[in-house]
Design a protein around this motif. Structure first.
Motif, PDB file in Angstrom:
ATOM      1  N   LEU A  73       0.834  -1.208   0.000  1.00 57.31           N
ATOM      2  CA  LEU A  73       0.000   0.000   0.000  1.00 57.31           C
ATOM      3  C   LEU A  73       0.871   1.262   0.000  1.00 57.31           C
ATOM      4  N   PHE A  74       1.888   1.284   0.863  1.00 59.39           N
ATOM      5  CA  PHE A  74       2.790   2.445   0.870  1.00 59.39           C
ATOM      6  C   PHE A  74       3.409   2.638  -0.520  1.00 59.39           C
ATOM      7  N   ALA A  75       3.857   1.543  -1.109  1.00 58.08           N
ATOM      8  CA  ALA A  75       4.516   1.636  -2.417  1.00 58.08           C
ATOM      9  C   ALA A  75       3.566   2.186  -3.474  1.00 58.08           C
ATOM     10  N   CYS A  76       2.320   1.697  -3.484  1.00 53.89           N
ATOM     11  CA  CYS A  76       1.364   2.155  -4.491  1.00 53.89           C
ATOM     12  C   CYS A  76       0.996   3.628  -4.264  1.00 53.89           C
ATOM     13  N   VAL A  77       0.736   3.999  -3.022  1.00 53.54           N
ATOM     14  CA  VAL A  77       0.315   5.375  -2.731  1.00 53.54           C
ATOM     15  C   VAL A  77       1.444   6.366  -3.048  1.00 53.54           C
ATOM     16  N   LEU A  78       2.685   5.964  -2.783  1.00 54.83           N
ATOM     17  CA  LEU A  78       3.809   6.860  -3.011  1.00 54.83           C
ATOM     18  C   LEU A  78       4.458   6.664  -4.381  1.00 54.83           C
ATOM     19  N   GLY A  79       3.845   5.806  -5.196  1.00 55.02           N
ATOM     20  CA  GLY A  79       4.269   5.705  -6.599  1.00 55.02           C
ATOM     21  C   GLY A  79       5.592   5.014  -6.840  1.00 55.02           C
ATOM     22  N   VAL A  80       5.976   4.067  -6.010  1.00 52.10           N
ATOM     23  CA  VAL A  80       7.250   3.369  -6.227  1.00 52.10           C
ATOM     24  C   VAL A  80       7.070   1.871  -6.459  1.00 52.10           C
ATOM     25  N   GLU A  81       5.831   1.460  -6.743  1.00 54.34           N
ATOM     26  CA  GLU A  81       5.600   0.010  -6.847  1.00 54.34           C
ATOM     27  C   GLU A  81       6.384  -0.614  -7.996  1.00 54.34           C
ATOM     28  N   ASP A  82       6.737   0.189  -9.001  1.00 49.75           N
ATOM     29  CA  ASP A  82       7.519  -0.375 -10.107  1.00 49.75           C
ATOM     30  C   ASP A  82       9.035  -0.254  -9.894  1.00 49.75           C
ATOM     31  N   GLU A  83       9.415   0.360  -8.782  1.00 56.38           N
ATOM     32  CA  GLU A  83      10.844   0.535  -8.482  1.00 56.38           C
ATOM     33  C   GLU A  83      11.358  -0.535  -7.520  1.00 56.38           C
ATOM     34  N   LEU A  84      10.456  -1.392  -7.031  1.00 53.34           N
ATOM     35  CA  LEU A  84      10.843  -2.308  -5.957  1.00 53.34           C
ATOM     36  C   LEU A  84      11.974  -3.246  -6.373  1.00 53.34           C
ATOM     37  N   GLU A  85      11.819  -3.908  -7.515  1.00 52.24           N
ATOM     38  CA  GLU A  85      12.850  -4.868  -7.918  1.00 52.24           C
ATOM     39  C   GLU A  85      14.188  -4.185  -8.186  1.00 52.24           C
ATOM     40  N   LYS A  86      14.150  -3.136  -9.003  1.00 55.74           N
ATOM     41  CA  LYS A  86      15.440  -2.574  -9.411  1.00 55.74           C
ATOM     42  C   LYS A  86      16.158  -1.865  -8.268  1.00 55.74           C
ATOM     43  N   SER A  87      15.428  -1.504  -7.212  1.00 60.67           N
ATOM     44  CA  SER A  87      16.071  -0.832  -6.078  1.00 60.67           C
ATOM     45  C   SER A  87      16.489  -1.816  -4.990  1.00 60.67           C
ATOM     46  N   SER A  88      16.243  -3.103  -5.180  1.00 56.76           N
ATOM     47  CA  SER A  88      16.507  -4.078  -4.107  1.00 56.76           C
ATOM     48  C   SER A  88      17.854  -4.770  -4.285  1.00 56.76           C
ATOM     49  N   VAL A  89      18.563  -4.924  -3.186  1.00 52.95           N
ATOM     50  CA  VAL A  89      19.841  -5.649  -3.183  1.00 52.95           C
ATOM     51  C   VAL A  89      19.885  -6.538  -1.939  1.00 52.95           C
ATOM     52  N   SER A  90      20.861  -7.431  -1.909  1.00 56.49           N
ATOM     53  CA  SER A  90      21.039  -8.263  -0.718  1.00 56.49           C
ATOM     54  C   SER A  90      21.611  -7.427   0.418  1.00 56.49           C
ATOM     55  N   PRO A  91      21.086  -7.583   1.615  1.00 48.48           N
ATOM     56  CA  PRO A  91      21.665  -6.852   2.740  1.00 48.48           C
ATOM     57  C   PRO A  91      23.000  -7.468   3.169  1.00 48.48           C
ATOM     58  N   LYS A  92      23.805  -6.671   3.879  1.00 52.18           N
ATOM     59  CA  LYS A  92      25.076  -7.203   4.390  1.00 52.18           C
ATOM     60  C   LYS A  92      24.846  -8.153   5.548  1.00 52.18           C
ATOM     61  N   TRP A  93      23.795  -7.898   6.295  1.00 54.69           N
ATOM     62  CA  TRP A  93      23.493  -8.729   7.466  1.00 54.69           C
ATOM     63  C   TRP A  93      22.704  -9.964   7.035  1.00 54.69           C
ATOM     64  N   THR A  94      22.673 -10.947   7.917  1.00 53.28           N
ATOM     65  CA  THR A  94      21.970 -12.182   7.626  1.00 53.28           C
ATOM     66  C   THR A  94      20.970 -12.453   8.729  1.00 53.28           C
ATOM     67  N   LYS A  95      19.761 -12.731   8.309  1.00 52.89           N
ATOM     68  CA  LYS A  95      18.707 -13.034   9.266  1.00 52.89           C
ATOM     69  C   LYS A  95      18.667 -14.531   9.467  1.00 52.89           C
ATOM     70  N   VAL A  96      19.285 -14.977  10.528  1.00 51.70           N
ATOM     71  CA  VAL A  96      19.242 -16.395  10.824  1.00 51.70           C
ATOM     72  C   VAL A  96      18.803 -16.549  12.264  1.00 51.70           C
ATOM     73  N   ARG A  97      18.428 -17.757  12.621  1.00 53.49           N
ATOM     74  CA  ARG A  97      18.027 -18.017  13.996  1.00 53.49           C
ATOM     75  C   ARG A  97      18.598 -19.354  14.346  1.00 53.49           C
ATOM     76  N   SER A  98      19.565 -19.373  15.259  1.00 54.74           N
ATOM     77  CA  SER A  98      20.115 -20.647  15.690  1.00 54.74           C
ATOM     78  C   SER A  98      19.760 -20.826  17.155  1.00 54.74           C
ATOM     79  N   ARG A  99      19.183 -21.940  17.461  1.00 57.56           N
ATOM     80  CA  ARG A  99      18.886 -22.232  18.863  1.00 57.56           C
ATOM     81  C   ARG A  99      20.139 -22.798  19.522  1.00 57.56           C
ATOM     82  N   LEU A 100      20.360 -22.399  20.748  1.00 58.08           N
ATOM     83  CA  LEU A 100      21.539 -22.902  21.482  1.00 58.08           C
ATOM     84  C   LEU A 100      21.451 -24.409  21.686  1.00 58.08           C
TER      85      LEU A 100
END
Lengths: 340, 340, 340
Positions: free
Chosen positions: C313-340
């Motif tokens: 909804l934010f993307a559509c209202v602010l007119g960036v819904e077609d920019e999502l793919e080309k503006s996306s990159v892999s983050p430097k951080w990694t979202k993982v979850r390891s249980r002890l």
């Protein structure tokens, strides 16, 4: 050239002289396209603001938030009187030193006037006063005087030679005190002080206006005070600031400024300002909302100015006021508003 | 080499052994220039922290905020006991699963000790404990032991062979319990426990200190306990944690540490620490503020360490600890403080 | 092609027709990898969201926060009924005009249904409704219908021809009203309304379902209503919404959905949804947690959908819904979850 405000606290409107105002206004003008979303900047990326509101003031807090964020910075906020350390007996001095250590700059608001200086003295980073009790609210004063400049500019007028009315609760209204101090930097205007009896401007401020060369006169009738004026700075009667015993004394026939009154007595190109919030409840003595769509009403242009004015102060204090243009680009998003 | 904390919860100071502390301290050292604004990084850009404080702790919350923001991340926060879903009968487990789904990592504080584990077990992202009731506060323990290392390092001392005093409310003081556990990783120091009668360190923690090879002795007089010591970790008496019926028993002649006492009995190069807040109200039994400008007072260097210590944990858990240097650049803004 | 929602307010689920849902769903799908941290984007960098919750709703607020932040924007928030200007007599209209002036888009939640329209009309930037009293909660309705699509898609089913149960408090449950309106866009399903007597779906909404071609039937027994159904949208009985005098009438033998009942009467590949929070306190008439690990339970996939739906909804209202793919990159951080 390094800004005179670099690394400085912004605690009082008394820190501003005419050349300081000129410097700030020129930075504000450059902040406006960023404030309204035409441009974006990352000039403060990496910087963290501590937004410390020990007294509620949602509007002011949101405006500071927006200003810092639009410069690319991040904001960490606390609100209310529930700062848990202070409950445990911590001094404001310790709070200032510890919390200041987390951030690059702090915005501080507190109900007790003296808390500000204690906090700022202890902090190792610059502090901006967002209102200290009955004391000062320098960023509000700045946006008020900036708005007067802009509105007079559009009308080919100057403060010098104009007729400016300060109306409403002149005794307890902190914003009107700070604005009066800034008006004292100028001279040669006619300043009219219009208030119910018992809510007059403190004498020391009135004297300051006179000493600076203004012609000052006192009115208790709003209609008489507004006659042929160029600008009115209307304030609401903040009932909560008036001791109960005095309230009966402050009654006045009418302190409502509406379209009919403005049409009747003010100049056709007059400017109507208000620090807001205005009291729109029934029976309130305040600015009516019956002419909000009229160009004379500058109250929303005035509140809109809050963001670029605060941006300008952040930029000057953190030394990036000359980086604004070269760091600004068009955002990918578009700020539009279409009604269904 | 991947950090042992990657993807892990940080729930208890018992998760740290000496090699873990070494690893964290080396990351903290690299975070310091970013924490103090000399450098900035975007290493966590795109990441969102859920800052969930179901018990008030403004200072801790702001410090976590600053840490995550300085790494380039964004923070979404809630405070107080008013989490509206819980009021409606939602289990902590549901809250953990749902809210954890919004974020990349959560900081969690709760007045009930057991809520932490329930939340962390349900969350699909790592959880950092920011204080769970009478339980643990592992990031405080880390910044305390980091500060001891730094202060002893400057004085060419080591924990081994030194005389360390833990003073104040040793019974209810959560921070002193966690620090004592970390001190148990070392050995061969003289540890003095100084408290009013009735506020002694729990026996199980005292035994742990002895078992690790420390020489432990008990004092009820602050002056005697401090004699010839190298470091004192002073804590305030948290009256709100003491059952009313017991309070009369806890009276002590004096538990104030001031310049006079430090000069009289402690070593010239001693270190004075305090988890803060300290109680500066009249009649408080706590660390006086009469020697704040003295280099022996490490309390603000200690609180300043909170930001880089928490940055280091975020960096290790999210796997960017080796990206800190190469992602850091000078900010455009300058953090200076000029007094008028 | 410009989104039909560009610059629009999102106030009511009635704004969505089938082609609008298709458009939004396709943007949601593209937001999912950003929402779960596989990708990051800066597409909204420079934009500031005003998150204005005049009624508590922590979960919804955090979800909007996360959505805007994951698109690279910044969020300035206020919570609770303590907006200080309103206390001073300010109209919602003034609040809307002033606060809207600080931001690029606002999220607004208020206990009074009519406040939304007043605010949105005054604001110069688009407003998204995050719940207005007994009125609408369109983003919840969107994530519900999106989840039905996804869950049915995995099971090779369609809304048309399926048996969908709406169960629980159908009278006061705002989310079920909004969902029923969206279901009315489709047709040819069997819709069963299962509630204690006294908590039936308002007739106007029931008629809308019938008029759209659904076969609608009414049940007061949960077991009978669930028999051979494909999907149940379970809601808790929000006791606080029921007038005290009526409560005795609403008693029902049992309104608990647990594994035993689901195994007994529902289809093997059924879907169980719930807007959450559910009431897990003893004696509650709600969805049990005894089958949370079962694939039929879609409640957490449903709540997880809240972030990408709000991003869309934010993307559509602010007119960036077609920019999502080309503006996306892999983050430097990694979202993982390891249980002890």
């Amino acid at each position: 050239m390094v800004s005179r405000f670099r690394g400085q606290d912004i605690l009082s409107s008394e820190q501003f002289d005419l050349s300081a105002l000129d410097e700030i206004f020129s930075v504000v003008d450059r902040c406006v396209p960023i404030a309204n979303g035409s441009l974006k900047t990352d000039v403060l990326s990496g910087a963290v603001l501590g937004s410390l509101f020990f007294e509620a003031s949602t509007r002011t807090r949101l405006s500071f938030d927006a200003a810092f964020m639009r410069l690319g910075g991040s904001v960490s906020a606390t609100t209310g009187v529930t700062f848990s350390s202070i409950v445990k007996g911590e001094s404001i001095k310790d709070t200032g030193r510890v919390v200041g250590g987390y951030f690059d700059i702090c915005v501080f608001r507190h109900a007790h006037e003296a808390a500000l200086e204690e906090f700022a003295n202890a902090s190792e980073v610059p502090v901006i006063n967002a209102g200290n009790g009955a004391g000062e609210h320098p960023t509000q004063a700045l946006l008020d005087i900036y708005t007067i400049h802009k509105e007079f500019g559009k009308r080919k007028k100057r403060i010098e030679g104009s007729c400016i009315v300060l109306a409403g609760d002149l005794r307890y209204g902190r914003t009107v005190h700070s604005l009066a101090k800034l008006l004292s930097l100028y001279g040669a205007a006619e300043i009219r002080l219009v208030s119910p009896r018992g809510l007059r401007l403190p004498e020391v401020i009135e004297e300051k206006l006179r000493d600076s060369g203004h012609k000052v006169s006192i009115f208790s009738s709003l209609e008489e005070g507004l006659l042929s004026s160029d600008l009115v700075y209307m304030t609401r009667v903040q009932k909560e600031r008036i001791p109960l015993a005095e309230r009966a004394d402050h009654e006045c026939e009418s302190f409502v400024l509406d379209r009919k009154l403005a049409d009747k007595v003010m100049k056709k190109d007059c400017v109507i300002m208000h620090p807001l919030p205005r009291d729109s409840s029934a029976g309130a003595h305040d600015l009516s909302d019956d002419m909000d769509d009229d160009d004379r009403i500058a109250i929303f242009r005035q509140s809109d100015a809050g963001v670029p004015v605060r941006m300008a102060l952040f930029a000057c204090v953190l030394g990036v006021e000359d980086e604004l243009e070269k760091s600004s680009v068009s955002p990918k998003w578009t700020k539009v508003r279409s009604r269904l």
